[in-house]
Each structure stands twice: as C-alpha cells, then as structure tokens.
Design a protein around this motif. Structure first.
Motif, short mmCIF file in Angstrom:
data_model
loop_
_atom_site.label_atom_id
_atom_site.label_comp_id
_atom_site.label_asym_id
_atom_site.label_seq_id
_atom_site.Cartn_x
_atom_site.Cartn_y
_atom_site.Cartn_z
N PRO A 53 15.80 61.40 32.76
CA PRO A 53 14.60 60.58 32.80
C PRO A 53 14.83 59.37 33.69
CG PRO A 53 15.11 61.23 30.56
CD PRO A 53 16.25 61.67 31.42
N ASP A 70 13.30 55.84 35.91
CA ASP A 70 12.34 54.76 35.82
C ASP A 70 11.10 55.14 36.62
OD1 ASP A 70 14.01 53.22 34.29
OD2 ASP A 70 14.92 52.25 36.04
N GLY A 71 10.00 54.70 36.16
CA GLY A 71 8.74 55.00 36.81
C GLY A 71 7.67 55.12 35.75
N GLU A 72 6.48 55.30 36.18
CA GLU A 72 5.37 55.35 35.25
C GLU A 72 5.07 56.80 34.85
OE1 GLU A 72 0.62 54.34 35.04
OE2 GLU A 72 1.82 53.45 36.63
N TRP A 73 5.47 57.16 33.65
CA TRP A 73 5.15 58.47 33.11
C TRP A 73 3.66 58.48 32.77
CZ3 TRP A 73 7.97 62.84 32.84
CH2 TRP A 73 9.34 62.72 33.03
N ARG A 74 2.98 59.49 33.21
CA ARG A 74 1.57 59.63 32.88
C ARG A 74 1.43 60.62 31.75
NH1 ARG A 74 -0.60 59.94 39.09
NH2 ARG A 74 0.35 57.98 39.72
N ARG A 75 0.67 60.24 30.75
CA ARG A 75 0.49 61.09 29.58
C ARG A 75 -0.85 61.80 29.66
NH1 ARG A 75 2.67 57.36 24.68
NH2 ARG A 75 4.86 57.60 25.16
N GLY A 127 4.10 64.65 29.32
CA GLY A 127 3.87 63.71 30.41
C GLY A 127 4.40 64.23 31.73
N TYR A 128 4.03 63.54 32.79
CA TYR A 128 4.52 63.91 34.11
C TYR A 128 4.74 62.65 34.93
CZ TYR A 128 -0.25 63.20 35.83
OH TYR A 128 -1.46 62.66 36.15
N LEU A 129 5.61 62.79 35.93
CA LEU A 129 5.97 61.68 36.79
C LEU A 129 6.02 62.19 38.22
CD1 LEU A 129 7.13 58.75 37.09
CD2 LEU A 129 9.38 59.75 36.73
N ARG A 174 7.41 61.86 41.76
CA ARG A 174 8.53 61.22 42.43
C ARG A 174 8.38 61.47 43.92
NH1 ARG A 174 13.79 62.82 38.96
NH2 ARG A 174 13.31 64.87 39.79
N LEU A 205 7.48 66.73 41.33
CA LEU A 205 6.78 66.32 40.13
C LEU A 205 7.69 66.66 38.96
CD1 LEU A 205 3.19 66.56 39.08
CD2 LEU A 205 4.80 67.83 37.69
#
Length: 169
Positions: free
Chosen positions: A14, A16-21, A84-86, A88, A92
């Motif tokens: 995991p 750093d960054g904004e995980w979107r739910r 969730g997804y992020l 990068r 993805l």
C-alpha cells in the motif's frame, strides 16, 4: 541503517496517495444480493430434510447455512468499505477484502478492454461496475459500486492512458 537512508516501498505495498472508495450506496446492492442468495441457499439446504423426512440432524444443515448467511450480511458494510482503487503513474492498484485482502496492479499498457456494466438495482441507485480486462485472466479487475459519472470518467481516462502507453508515448 542510518537516519538518512531511505527504503523504497515495494511495488504492491500500500502506497501513499488518495485511495478512492466505492459509493456507500453499493452497500444496499451488496446487501440485497447477499440476502437473496442466503435465502435461496437456506431453502435449498432445507429441501432434503423437508421432502425426504430425514432425521433431526439434517435440519442442522439449513441452520448452519442460515447462520453463515447472517454473518455475511452483517459484514457487508465493512466489506464494501474495504473496496478501493488508486491511480498511480503506470498502473491502477485495486484492493478489496477484510480477512483475505487482495491487491491487484493493472498496468495501463496491458489493458485490452474497459467495460461498464449496470444491473437493475445498481442502475436504480445510479451506480455502475467498471471491468478492466487484460491479456492475463488473473489480473482482470472489477470495481463495483461506482457512481455512473465517475465510472464513465474513469473509463475514458483509463482508455486514454492505455492508448498512450501502447503507443509508447
């Protein structure tokens, strides 16, 4: 190791960054699905004891199935919050699961198809499911419970990124 040394994170750790739910409305979709499957499975498990008149021990089977279904229904909100997804730089990253967590990285250049699916209940709540397909079947990802506008925006963004990666830009 001195305080000035830096250790780079592993590729799938995991980051750093904004995980979107997914949308909280997806809890309703998942609850209804689990409720119907729990009722159906319990009914099927009841048939041998009821139709064949088998002994008391056969009634334990539908009881166990019903208890497992109730536990699954109770865990649904927590399970949905774990999805969730992020986005990068090159891929993805998708995550899901409470006890058995799954992290999948889908490289943009490997995406072959980005598809949006909407069932009747999800459609009535304004939700959609985004499916990412790659050449390797194991890396296919389905992100459920996205608001339709977000799913369409993400699909268009991923398709554009995939095209530029395949073109070598």
């Amino acid at each position: 190791m001195t305080e000035h040394q830096h250790v780079a994170p592993s590729r799938l750790q995991p980051v750093d960054g904004e995980w979107r739910r997914v949308s909280p409305k997806y809890i309703v979709v998942d609850l209804v699905g689990n409720l119907f499957s729990g009722l159906f499975t319990t009914a099927v498990a009841t048939l041998p004891a009821w139709l064949l008149g088998w002994g008391v021990w056969w009634w334990l089977l539908p009881a166990v199935v019903a208890v497992v279904s109730i536990v699954l229904i109770a865990l649904t909100p927590r399970r949905v919050r774990s999805i969730g997804y992020l986005l990068r730089d090159d891929d993805l990253l998708f995550r899901r699961g409470i006890m058995f967590q799954r992290f999948v990285a889908v490289p943009f250049g490997r995406m072959q198809l980005v598809d949006i699916t909407r069932g009747p209940l999800a459609r009535s709540l304004g939700l959609a499911e985004l499916k990412l397909v790659t050449a390797a079947a194991a890396t296919g990802v389905v992100i459920p419970g996205l608001p339709l506008a977000d799913a369409e925006e993400l699909r268009d963004h991923l398709v554009a990124l995939a095209e530029t990666r395949r073109a070598g830009l």
